[in-house]
Design a protein around this motif. Structure first.
Motif, PDB file in Angstrom:
ATOM      1  N   THR A 193      15.027  22.943   3.528  1.00  0.00           N
ATOM      2  CA  THR A 193      16.315  23.348   2.966  1.00  0.00           C
ATOM      3  C   THR A 193      16.901  24.517   3.750  1.00  0.00           C
ATOM      4  O   THR A 193      18.096  24.529   4.081  1.00  0.00           O
ATOM      5  CB  THR A 193      16.151  23.733   1.486  1.00  0.00           C
ATOM      6  N   VAL A 233      18.311  23.497   7.182  1.00  0.00           N
ATOM      7  CA  VAL A 233      19.624  22.878   7.100  1.00  0.00           C
ATOM      8  C   VAL A 233      20.672  23.887   6.629  1.00  0.00           C
ATOM      9  O   VAL A 233      21.807  23.900   7.114  1.00  0.00           O
ATOM     10  CB  VAL A 233      19.577  21.644   6.175  1.00  0.00           C
ATOM     11  N   ASP A 287      21.877  25.642   9.480  1.00  0.00           N
ATOM     12  CA  ASP A 287      22.428  24.766  10.513  1.00  0.00           C
ATOM     13  C   ASP A 287      21.542  24.662  11.746  1.00  0.00           C
ATOM     14  O   ASP A 287      22.025  24.392  12.855  1.00  0.00           O
ATOM     15  CB  ASP A 287      23.826  25.260  10.912  1.00  0.00           C
ATOM     16  N   CYS A 330      25.093  17.314   5.377  1.00  0.00           N
ATOM     17  CA  CYS A 330      23.832  17.915   4.921  1.00  0.00           C
ATOM     18  C   CYS A 330      22.765  16.843   4.728  1.00  0.00           C
ATOM     19  O   CYS A 330      21.617  17.013   5.141  1.00  0.00           O
ATOM     20  CB  CYS A 330      24.048  18.675   3.618  1.00  0.00           C
ATOM     21  N   ASP A 363      21.462  15.650   8.049  1.00  0.00           N
ATOM     22  CA  ASP A 363      20.508  16.575   8.652  1.00  0.00           C
ATOM     23  C   ASP A 363      19.140  16.472   7.983  1.00  0.00           C
ATOM     24  O   ASP A 363      18.109  16.527   8.647  1.00  0.00           O
ATOM     25  CB  ASP A 363      21.029  18.005   8.565  1.00  0.00           C
ATOM     26  N   LEU A 364      19.118  16.326   6.675  1.00  0.00           N
ATOM     27  CA  LEU A 364      17.842  16.181   5.972  1.00  0.00           C
ATOM     28  C   LEU A 364      17.155  14.874   6.355  1.00  0.00           C
ATOM     29  O   LEU A 364      15.936  14.834   6.562  1.00  0.00           O
ATOM     30  CB  LEU A 364      18.060  16.235   4.460  1.00  0.00           C
TER      31      LEU A 364
END
Length: 314
Positions: free
Chosen positions: A184, A187, A190, A231, A234-235
């Protein structure tokens, strides 16, 4: 069943390192006693479970117990021990080099040595180092160096920066939360987009990330104002191993969430004892939601995208 698995989550516990921890009063990690380990026992275990090669890493507590100089010394000793083992068995072992975070200068120095002198396959980073989580802006010099090297980074949980709950060993729940916090925070800050050449592997199926991904993304959006789809992307872009997670409860969420090709085989041996390896590997082997191609990818093919040198030796 494949005869050439690649295990991306296997640990080494050198005897001198274990003795050093013992002298510091540390005889357990994650609520489990430090296990006995030797190259011979590792190879025997691998042969029993059709594991052709394993990328070795140091588990928590790593080498930084509060003193930078000690941490640098022991990171170097462990990495050289592992590199010698890889040189002796290049077709069976690889190396995720350990670094002495939160010592930034020491970590950058050890990354350079690991890649330039030891031919490491990647780096292992603890999810938090004395309470400082991956993604913290203070770690940007480390991330910049790893990005420059297009590094594979194996993220392994550590003890939470807070008290444990009596009767609940950290490996049962806290480790999953620690990995989730690190993912977490990466992300949130960034990191996957600012350092796009780093390939992160999240241990234990990413902790709670697949199951809670939309909730995590909502929290990041509330904090940063970022696009929620970005988001989630990215995860999903992390890699995930199956160590202690090849169960019919965990696999559906993991496989539904992770990008295709981003799930890798792992055992967590020797911290996961052989009955645990047998149970979760057996569950993975018989999981009905995987076809032959998907199973072969998890066992071997997906790892070869990260470690192409193993295509020639396994």
């Amino acid at each position: 069943m494949t005869t050439a698995r690649i295990d991306v989550h296997q640990h080494l516990v050198p005897q001198d390192y274990a003795q050093w921890l013992g002298a510091k009063g540390i005889t357990a990690a994650g609520g489990r006693p430090l296990p006995e380990w030797s190259p011979e026992s590792a190879l025997a275990l691998m042969d029993r479970y059709s594991i052709a090669a394993a990328i070795l890493s140091l588990s928590t507590p790593g080498t930084h117990l509060g003193d930078d100089a000690d941490a640098r010394t022991w990171a170097r000793r462990v990495n050289e021990t592992a590199a010698d083992l890889v040189r002796d068995h290049p077709d069976r072992f690889g190396l995720f080099a350990t670094v002495p975070l939160p010592d930034i200068e020491g970590a950058v120095c050890e990354i350079s040595y690991a890649y330039d002198d030891l031919d490491a396959d990647g780096v292992v980073l603890l999810a938090n180092s004395h309470g400082r989580y991956l993604g913290d802006p203070s770690l940007d010099p480390v991330m910049a160096d790893l990005d420059r090297r297009a590094a594979v980074v194996f993220v392994h949980p550590s003890d939470l920066p807070g008290p444990t709950v009596p009767g609940i060993p950290p490996f049962a729940a806290d480790f999953l939360l620690d990995t989730t916090r690190a993912a977490t925070n990466l992300v949130m800050h960034d990191v996957p987009r600012r350092y796009p050449n780093i390939r992160f592997i999240l241990s234990h199926a990413g902790g709670f990330v697949p199951y809670a991904s939309h909730r995590i993304a909502a929290a990041i959006v509330a904090e940063t104002g970022r696009n929620p789809a970005e988001c989630l992307e990215d995860l999903r872009g992390f890699f995930f191993d199956t160590a202690l997670s090849g169960s019919p409860a965990a696999l559906p969420s993991l496989l539904a969430f992770a990008e295709p090709g981003h799930v890798l085989f792992g055992t967590d041996w020797p911290f996961a004892p052989e009955p645990g390896v047998a149970y979760f590997t057996g569950q993975l082997d018989t999981y009905p939601g995987l076809d032959r191609v998907g199973r072969a990818g998890i066992d071997r093919g997906n790892a070869l995208e990260l470690f192409p040198r193993l295509a020639k030796v396994v």
